[in-house]
Design an enzyme around this catalytic site. Sequence first.
Site, mmCIF file in Angstrom:
data_model
loop_
_atom_site.group_PDB
_atom_site.id
_atom_site.type_symbol
_atom_site.label_atom_id
_atom_site.label_comp_id
_atom_site.label_asym_id
_atom_site.label_seq_id
_atom_site.Cartn_x
_atom_site.Cartn_y
_atom_site.Cartn_z
ATOM 1 N N THR A 17 20.076 -92.195 -52.655
ATOM 2 C CA THR A 17 20.296 -91.484 -51.395
ATOM 3 C C THR A 17 21.601 -90.704 -51.491
ATOM 4 O O THR A 17 22.560 -91.137 -52.130
ATOM 5 C CB THR A 17 20.322 -92.455 -50.189
ATOM 6 O OG1 THR A 17 21.472 -93.294 -50.287
ATOM 7 C CG2 THR A 17 19.043 -93.286 -50.126
ATOM 8 N N GLY A 18 21.610 -89.517 -50.853
ATOM 9 C CA GLY A 18 22.795 -88.679 -50.945
ATOM 10 C C GLY A 18 23.004 -88.175 -52.356
ATOM 11 O O GLY A 18 24.091 -88.305 -52.913
ATOM 12 N N GLY A 22 28.630 -84.975 -54.852
ATOM 13 C CA GLY A 22 29.534 -86.100 -55.062
ATOM 14 C C GLY A 22 29.015 -87.168 -56.018
ATOM 15 O O GLY A 22 28.393 -86.875 -57.048
ATOM 16 N N TYR A 172 34.886 -96.599 -40.477
ATOM 17 C CA TYR A 172 34.529 -96.497 -41.897
ATOM 18 C C TYR A 172 34.684 -97.851 -42.598
ATOM 19 O O TYR A 172 33.763 -98.319 -43.275
ATOM 20 C CB TYR A 172 35.388 -95.435 -42.592
ATOM 21 C CG TYR A 172 35.028 -95.272 -44.051
ATOM 22 C CD1 TYR A 172 33.821 -94.685 -44.421
ATOM 23 C CD2 TYR A 172 35.873 -95.729 -45.058
ATOM 24 C CE1 TYR A 172 33.455 -94.557 -45.769
ATOM 25 C CE2 TYR A 172 35.526 -95.598 -46.399
ATOM 26 C CZ TYR A 172 34.317 -95.014 -46.743
ATOM 27 O OH TYR A 172 33.950 -94.894 -48.070
HETATM 28 N N1 LIG Z 1 34.716 -90.306 -52.649
HETATM 29 C C1 LIG Z 1 35.389 -91.454 -52.675
HETATM 30 O O1 LIG Z 1 36.571 -91.527 -53.049
HETATM 31 C C2 LIG Z 1 34.716 -92.734 -52.240
HETATM 32 C C3 LIG Z 1 35.444 -93.934 -52.302
HETATM 33 C C4 LIG Z 1 34.831 -95.125 -51.928
HETATM 34 C C5 LIG Z 1 33.509 -95.109 -51.528
HETATM 35 N N2 LIG Z 1 32.813 -93.942 -51.469
HETATM 36 C C6 LIG Z 1 31.421 -93.994 -51.032
HETATM 37 O O2 LIG Z 1 30.629 -93.277 -51.953
HETATM 38 C C7 LIG Z 1 29.432 -92.808 -51.302
HETATM 39 C C8 LIG Z 1 29.198 -91.350 -51.673
HETATM 40 O O3 LIG Z 1 30.301 -90.621 -51.177
HETATM 41 P P1 LIG Z 1 30.793 -89.218 -51.786
HETATM 42 O O4 LIG Z 1 32.274 -89.340 -51.917
HETATM 43 O O5 LIG Z 1 29.990 -88.832 -52.962
HETATM 44 O O6 LIG Z 1 30.486 -88.272 -50.543
HETATM 45 P P2 LIG Z 1 29.941 -86.761 -50.419
HETATM 46 O O7 LIG Z 1 30.462 -85.916 -51.537
HETATM 47 O O8 LIG Z 1 30.269 -86.373 -49.013
HETATM 48 O O9 LIG Z 1 28.367 -86.917 -50.606
HETATM 49 C C9 LIG Z 1 27.596 -87.501 -49.600
HETATM 50 C C10 LIG Z 1 26.138 -87.335 -49.922
HETATM 51 O O10 LIG Z 1 25.405 -87.917 -48.834
HETATM 52 C C11 LIG Z 1 24.558 -86.936 -48.280
HETATM 53 N N3 LIG Z 1 24.494 -87.159 -46.831
HETATM 54 C C12 LIG Z 1 25.517 -87.191 -45.953
HETATM 55 N N4 LIG Z 1 25.068 -87.450 -44.707
HETATM 56 C C13 LIG Z 1 23.722 -87.582 -44.822
HETATM 57 C C14 LIG Z 1 22.689 -87.837 -43.902
HETATM 58 N N5 LIG Z 1 22.919 -87.995 -42.591
HETATM 59 N N6 LIG Z 1 21.422 -87.925 -44.373
HETATM 60 C C15 LIG Z 1 21.152 -87.752 -45.688
HETATM 61 N N7 LIG Z 1 22.085 -87.485 -46.603
HETATM 62 C C16 LIG Z 1 23.357 -87.399 -46.174
HETATM 63 C C17 LIG Z 1 25.165 -85.605 -48.635
HETATM 64 O O11 LIG Z 1 24.138 -84.651 -48.716
HETATM 65 P P3 LIG Z 1 24.014 -83.342 -47.776
HETATM 66 O O12 LIG Z 1 25.403 -82.952 -47.355
HETATM 67 O O13 LIG Z 1 23.358 -82.347 -48.694
HETATM 68 O O14 LIG Z 1 23.161 -83.781 -46.661
HETATM 69 C C18 LIG Z 1 25.705 -85.896 -50.026
HETATM 70 O O15 LIG Z 1 24.659 -85.821 -50.984
HETATM 71 C C19 LIG Z 1 29.631 -93.081 -49.825
HETATM 72 O O16 LIG Z 1 28.915 -94.235 -49.457
HETATM 73 C C20 LIG Z 1 31.136 -93.337 -49.704
HETATM 74 O O17 LIG Z 1 31.439 -94.191 -48.611
HETATM 75 C C21 LIG Z 1 33.383 -92.748 -51.805
#
Ligand SMILES: NC(=O)c1ccc[n+]([C@@H]2O[C@H](COP(=O)([O-])OP(=O)(O)OC[C@H]3O[C@@H](n4cnc5c(N)ncnc54)[C@H](OP(=O)(O)O)[C@@H]3O)[C@@H](O)[C@H]2O)c1
Length: 297
Positions: A17-18, A22, A172
């Site tokens: 998912t997602g 990222g 969060y």
């Molecule tokens: N980045 C970090 O440093 C970090 C650290 C700890 C944990 N995390 C966790 O890692 C995971 C991925 O985060 P990321 O950093 O890769 O974030 P990101 O770059 O914002 O990517 C988020 C992804 O989720 C999709 N998405 C968002 N809202 C959605 C919705 N309502 N329905 C369907 N798809 C949705 C987005 O796709 P679209 O925009 O195309 O819809 C995108 O593919 C998250 O669970 C986050 O909490 C991240």
Amino acid sequence: MVNTTVGPMAGQTVLVTGGTGGIGRATAAGLAAMGARVGITGRDIARTRAAASEVAMASGNPAVDPFPADMSSQAEVRRLAAEVLAAYPRLDVLVNNVGGFWATRQITPDGLERTFAVNHLAPFLLTGLLLDRLRASAPARIVTVSSGAHATGKINFGDLQGEHRYSGQHAYSQSKLANVLFTYELARRLDGTGVTATVLHPGVVRTGFAAEDPTPALKAVLPLIRLFLKTPDKGAATSIYLASSPDVKGVTGTYFAARKPKASSPASHDTAAAARLWQISLNLVAGTEWLQSGYPE
Ligand SMILES: NC(=O)c1ccc[n+]([C@@H]2O[C@H](COP(=O)([O-])OP(=O)(O)OC[C@H]3O[C@@H](n4cnc5c(N)ncnc54)[C@H](OP(=O)(O)O)[C@@H]3O)[C@@H](O)[C@H]2O)c1
């Protein structure tokens, strides 16, 4: 071109998912490069289709399928699950990666607070709806992306959705603690089924995270620290490891960081809180499909 009959994930089907950006996109690309058929989700049809084509191109594996769905809506999660079940006769791995941060309180189409709905209830519901297929495909794996932020989280049962007081940071970290509690409870309920549940911290990764609605502090600091953050490929390493490695075959109910088991917070081991959150979550996603899905009690 990847040979999908001989790679380490050949013959396996994975849903991430997602997967349009990222960490999720890098996870999808890594697993596709290992020969898996990979489905990715994203909110926007064009963006999800484009990402699937790009992941296919980058990985050399054409078996990458777009599943557009806005997971903030439970109806969309149900439609997504139905489409995945129709498309995939087996499902070996589910990577619950979707998640985000919103500085201001927002409401989903179901009238729920967005952070709680997208980060916790959406994977809870999707996992339940896909569980029969995962069980039928066992050995199978459910991998959920949490965060080190879970350690500062507290499940505020008196105000789960920040109706009285909302803070993006609290919402969060609460949702990321919910990911860990959910995984541990799921692992207990799936014991002996051949389906494992693990949860992870990906590191601090350069992605689109929090970009939609950052706090002023985040907005100021992000451009400065971006260069020092992990690349998405490095951020995807633990998700890919848990989804694919023979080293973690059968490992369940465990929190990982940097591809190693790591102690999660004391609050994440509160089994009474996990059971209470599970029941509340079930009530919030109640529907006949759910009851028929055979989610283990
Ligand atoms: N980045 C970090 O440093 C970090 C650290 C700890 C944990 N995390 C966790 O890692 C995971 C991925 O985060 P990321 O950093 O890769 O974030 P990101 O770059 O914002 O990517 C988020 C992804 O989720 C999709 N998405 C968002 N809202 C959605 C919705 N309502 N329905 C369907 N798809 C949705 C987005 O796709 P679209 O925009 O195309 O819809 C995108 O593919 C998250 O669970 C986050 O909490 C991240």
